[in-house]
Enzyme design. Structure first.
Site, PDB file in Angstrom:
ATOM      1  N   GLU A 122      15.111  74.512  42.336  1.00  0.00           N
ATOM      2  CA  GLU A 122      15.752  75.573  41.614  1.00  0.00           C
ATOM      3  C   GLU A 122      14.524  76.255  40.521  1.00  0.00           C
ATOM      4  OE1 GLU A 122      19.549  74.396  40.035  1.00  0.00           O
ATOM      5  OE2 GLU A 122      18.797  75.456  38.083  1.00  0.00           O
TER       6      GLU A 122
ATOM      7  N   SER B  62      26.266  70.221  41.948  1.00  0.00           N
ATOM      8  CA  SER B  62      25.551  71.256  41.444  1.00  0.00           C
ATOM      9  C   SER B  62      26.624  72.541  41.775  1.00  0.00           C
ATOM     10  CB  SER B  62      24.340  71.730  42.604  1.00  0.00           C
ATOM     11  OG  SER B  62      23.537  73.089  42.113  1.00  0.00           O
TER      12      SER B  62
ATOM     13  N   LYS C 276      19.800  65.403  44.027  1.00  0.00           N
ATOM     14  CA  LYS C 276      20.084  66.389  43.078  1.00  0.00           C
ATOM     15  C   LYS C 276      19.064  66.805  42.007  1.00  0.00           C
ATOM     16  CE  LYS C 276      22.620  69.086  40.765  1.00  0.00           C
ATOM     17  NZ  LYS C 276      22.611  69.074  38.973  1.00  0.00           N
TER      18      LYS C 276
ATOM     19  N   HIS D  35      16.768  69.089  44.236  1.00  0.00           N
ATOM     20  CA  HIS D  35      17.482  70.217  44.306  1.00  0.00           C
ATOM     21  C   HIS D  35      17.097  71.069  42.866  1.00  0.00           C
ATOM     22  CE1 HIS D  35      20.482  72.824  42.618  1.00  0.00           C
ATOM     23  NE2 HIS D  35      20.978  73.257  43.872  1.00  0.00           N
ATOM     24  N   ASN D  36      17.157  70.632  41.884  1.00  0.00           N
ATOM     25  CA  ASN D  36      16.802  71.133  40.479  1.00  0.00           C
ATOM     26  C   ASN D  36      15.277  71.401  40.384  1.00  0.00           C
ATOM     27  OD1 ASN D  36      19.516  70.492  40.301  1.00  0.00           O
ATOM     28  ND2 ASN D  36      19.144  70.115  37.895  1.00  0.00           N
TER      29      ASN D  36
HETATM   30  P1  NBP Z   1      29.024  66.799  27.879  1.00  0.00           P
HETATM   31  O1  NBP Z   1      27.609  66.369  28.489  1.00  0.00           O
HETATM   32  O2  NBP Z   1      28.914  67.726  26.614  1.00  0.00           O
HETATM   33  O3  NBP Z   1      29.663  65.399  27.409  1.00  0.00           O
HETATM   34  C1  NBP Z   1      30.904  65.717  26.603  1.00  0.00           C
HETATM   35  C2  NBP Z   1      31.817  64.611  27.114  1.00  0.00           C
HETATM   36  O4  NBP Z   1      31.291  63.091  26.964  1.00  0.00           O
HETATM   37  C3  NBP Z   1      33.121  64.649  26.267  1.00  0.00           C
HETATM   38  O5  NBP Z   1      34.223  64.289  27.245  1.00  0.00           O
HETATM   39  C4  NBP Z   1      32.935  63.371  25.523  1.00  0.00           C
HETATM   40  O6  NBP Z   1      34.229  62.901  24.948  1.00  0.00           O
HETATM   41  C5  NBP Z   1      32.306  62.526  26.165  1.00  0.00           C
HETATM   42  N1  NBP Z   1      31.549  61.471  25.486  1.00  0.00           N
HETATM   43  C6  NBP Z   1      30.175  61.247  24.931  1.00  0.00           C
HETATM   44 BR1  NBP Z   1      29.727  62.935  24.502  1.00  0.00          BR
HETATM   45  N2  NBP Z   1      29.990  60.091  24.656  1.00  0.00           N
HETATM   46  C7  NBP Z   1      31.122  59.289  24.885  1.00  0.00           C
HETATM   47  C8  NBP Z   1      31.246  57.847  24.738  1.00  0.00           C
HETATM   48  N3  NBP Z   1      30.541  56.899  24.016  1.00  0.00           N
HETATM   49  N4  NBP Z   1      32.209  57.328  25.276  1.00  0.00           N
HETATM   50  C9  NBP Z   1      33.306  58.241  26.133  1.00  0.00           C
HETATM   51  N5  NBP Z   1      33.146  59.534  26.059  1.00  0.00           N
HETATM   52  C10 NBP Z   1      31.927  60.043  25.586  1.00  0.00           C
HETATM   53  O7  NBP Z   1      29.931  67.516  28.786  1.00  0.00           O
HETATM   54  P2  NBP Z   1      29.674  68.405  30.165  1.00  0.00           P
HETATM   55  O8  NBP Z   1      29.030  69.611  29.674  1.00  0.00           O
HETATM   56  O9  NBP Z   1      30.997  68.660  30.751  1.00  0.00           O
HETATM   57  O10 NBP Z   1      28.763  67.849  31.322  1.00  0.00           O
HETATM   58  C11 NBP Z   1      29.315  66.196  31.803  1.00  0.00           C
HETATM   59  C12 NBP Z   1      28.172  65.811  32.531  1.00  0.00           C
HETATM   60  O11 NBP Z   1      27.829  66.649  33.472  1.00  0.00           O
HETATM   61  C13 NBP Z   1      26.776  65.720  32.074  1.00  0.00           C
HETATM   62  O12 NBP Z   1      26.143  64.472  32.639  1.00  0.00           O
HETATM   63  C14 NBP Z   1      25.803  66.817  32.571  1.00  0.00           C
HETATM   64  O13 NBP Z   1      24.492  66.605  32.384  1.00  0.00           O
HETATM   65  C15 NBP Z   1      26.497  67.187  33.678  1.00  0.00           C
HETATM   66  N6  NBP Z   1      26.427  68.646  33.833  1.00  0.00           N
HETATM   67  C16 NBP Z   1      26.256  68.978  35.000  1.00  0.00           C
HETATM   68  C17 NBP Z   1      26.059  70.439  35.220  1.00  0.00           C
HETATM   69  C18 NBP Z   1      26.134  70.833  36.682  1.00  0.00           C
HETATM   70  O14 NBP Z   1      25.734  72.104  37.007  1.00  0.00           O
HETATM   71  N7  NBP Z   1      26.140  69.920  37.346  1.00  0.00           N
HETATM   72  C19 NBP Z   1      26.423  71.208  34.241  1.00  0.00           C
HETATM   73  C20 NBP Z   1      26.669  70.901  32.953  1.00  0.00           C
HETATM   74  C21 NBP Z   1      26.672  69.545  32.739  1.00  0.00           C
HETATM   75  P3  NBP Z   1      34.830  63.521  23.548  1.00  0.00           P
HETATM   76  O15 NBP Z   1      35.535  64.687  23.937  1.00  0.00           O
HETATM   77  O16 NBP Z   1      35.570  62.405  23.198  1.00  0.00           O
HETATM   78  O17 NBP Z   1      33.485  63.725  22.499  1.00  0.00           O
END
Ligand code: NBP
Length: 477
Positions: A190, A128, A183, A186-187
């Site tokens: 939130e 988070s 988590k 938590h959300n």
């Molecule tokens: P995204 O959720 O937008 O995912 C993009 C990434 O996934 C890129 O590296 C992309 O590779 C890769 N990808 C996909 Br799409 N399909 C794939 C596949 N079949 N094989 C391999 N790689 C693949 O990225 P993010 O926004 O950085 O979020 C990442 C994770 O973190 C998600 O699960 C999201 O829910 C979570 N998250 C959490 C928070 C938080 O506050 N905790 C915030 C935002 C996100 P590419 O570059 O080759 O397309």
């Protein structure tokens, strides 16, 4: 092999986590399906630490010290499964795969079981704090084997946020899906926190007659007291922001339809499955849903109701103080409900989650970080098995002191027609729990009448049915 940890999936979250590891002196292997992202990360931020870029999965795995530790930061769902499959084939006994995405805990349980059978530790980790947290210190909720935490824990703790007392905001939550479950809740909390703040804002706007800038000042004051928290702080920032294009308060030019990605909804769905009343959280999820139904809202604007009466200056200030009391009391109830859900999940899945530690690792890095989490930790340390946070004397006393104002604010909202679903639901929960008798006795009577569903008596053991269609004698069944 030189890298202590690897990160695959280098969109914003993965890049920032990789940089956070590197900034803390760890050698980080980095990999992404599309290699351009890997190159861009190293080109732009290579100076921040030691990165070992890899173009292929094989090269990436070969660059890692054993037992290998790989953080997967890709899109939740099928992408995560695809990446797990790709890497599992290249890993050996004892290696650790970490999923830092927002996975559903049931997916995590399934993946953990399948990988455990192949000798690989799978650690579903709730993270988070968004992008900012990933870079500068998130709150981390890893779930998996105790053994995996021995090897992984120190690395995660080094990059996690630190609470005011210096403790890392990361702890081993429990086996398999425990981390992603926590988590998720938590959300959910939130969502409730944000909705309660929203209702407080609306009351200050409609009943106190304050402008967004004035309300920002009220929130700033609240933030110096027991409501001190990240969400209150950013609320003041958002409310004092002025739209450049129009010169109007920013909050007045934003479309009032709230979006959601799904973890709040999961919290409510799972609570229903577990039979845990999370009414405050549910109302928060529904409130976003109501806001999004623009057709329904357009078709309903002619419906009649009172128009809020704006208070005079002195009354408004007094009312604002009452709203603070209401917000605090409702917030305690929303957290009570969330912790009940965690306790129920822990019981159902044998996770043995330490609720006090959960509160402790939410003190920094995450969106719901707040001064009062310390108090939740102390409450659970004193009574680890208390049935509810409301069983804690100090919280019960605070609600007792706040409740006249809490009731009065909700009564005002109802008479003046300002919707406050989360305030009202949390108060109703509180009153339901403290009630001597609930109308559930009548419900049981109705059920027995139309469906012979039987009932229990207050004065005798046994299961009974009344012959409603006959002479109404009672029979023991
Ligand atoms: P995204 O959720 O937008 O995912 C993009 C990434 O996934 C890129 O590296 C992309 O590779 C890769 N990808 C996909 Br799409 N399909 C794939 C596949 N079949 N094989 C391999 N790689 C693949 O990225 P993010 O926004 O950085 O979020 C990442 C994770 O973190 C998600 O699960 C999201 O829910 C979570 N998250 C959490 C928070 C938080 O506050 N905790 C915030 C935002 C996100 P590419 O570059 O080759 O397309």
């Amino acid at each position: 092999p030189t890298a202590q940890i690897g990160v695959t999936g280098l969109a914003v979250m993965g890049s920032n986590l990789a940089r956070n590891f590197a900034r803390h002196g760890h050698t980080v292997a980095v990999h992404n399906r599309t290699a351009a992202r890997t190159r861009s990360l190293v080109d732009t931020y290579g100076e921040e630490g030691t990165f070992v870029p890899a173009e292929s999965a094989e090269e990436f795995v070969a660059s890692l010290e054993k037992p290998r530790r790989i953080v997967i930061m890709v899109k939740a769902g099928e992408a995560t499964d695809a990446v797990i499959e790709e890497f599992a084939a290249l890993l050996e006994d004892g290696d650790v795969l970490i999923d830092g995405g927002n996975a559903h805990f049931q997916d995590t349980r399934r993946r953990e079981k399948a990988l455990r059978e192949r000798g690989i530790h799978f650690v579903g980790t709730g993270i988070s704090g968004g992008e900012e947290g990933a870079l500068n210190g998130p709150s981390m909720m890893p779930g998996g084997s105790v053994e995996s935490y021995t090897s992984l824990g120190p690395l995660l703790e080094s990059i996690a946020a630190k609470a005011d007392d210096g403790a890392p905001c990361c702890t081993h939550i429990g086996p398999d899906g425990a981390g992603h479950f926590v988590k998720m809740v938590h959300n959910g909390i939130e969502y409730a926190d944000m909705q309660l703040i929203g209702e407080a804002y609306q009351l200050l706007r409609d009943v106190a007659g304050y402008s967004p800038a004035q309300i920002a000042d009220v929130f700033r004051t609240w933030n110096t007291g027991r409501l001190d928290s990240y969400l209150i702080e950013i609320t003041a920032e958002v409310l004092s922001h002025v739209d450049e294009a129009t010169g109007k308060p920013f909050v007045d030019v934003v479309l009032d339809q709230a979006e959601q990605k799904g973890t709040g909804r999961w919290t409510v769905q799972i609570a229903l499955d577990l039979g845990v009343p999370v009414s405050g959280i549910a109302e928060a999820v529904f409130a976003r849903s109501v806001s999004g139904h623009s057709d329904l809202r357009d078709a309903s604007r002619h419906l009649t109701g009172p128009t809020p009466r704006t208070l005079g200056t002195n009354e408004a200030a007094a009312f604002a103080d009452q709203v603070e009391q209401a917000l605090y009391a409702s917030k305690i109830v929303a957290y009570t409900q969330g912790f009940h859900e965690i306790a129920a999940g822990s019981e159902q899945y044998d996770w043995n989650i330490d609720l006090g530690k959960v509160a402790a690792i939410w003190r920094g890095g995450c969106i719901i970080r707040a001064a009062f989490l310390d108090r939740i930790t102390s409450a659970y340390e004193a009574q680890p098995h208390m049935p509810s946070l409301l069983a804690d004397k100090s919280f019960a006393q605070e609600i007792a002191a706040a409740q006249d104002d809490w009731r009065s604010v909700i009564a005002t909202a109802v008479t003046q027609g300002v919707p406050t679903p989360a305030f009202a639901a949390t108060l109703a929960y509180y009153d339901s729990l403290r009630a001597e008798r609930l109308p559930a006795a009548l419900t049981q009577g109705q059920r027995d009448y139309f469906g012979a569903h039987t009932y229990h008596r207050t004065d005798r053991e046994g299961t009974f049915h009344t012959l409603w269609g006959g002479d109404r004698t009672e029979v023991e069944s």
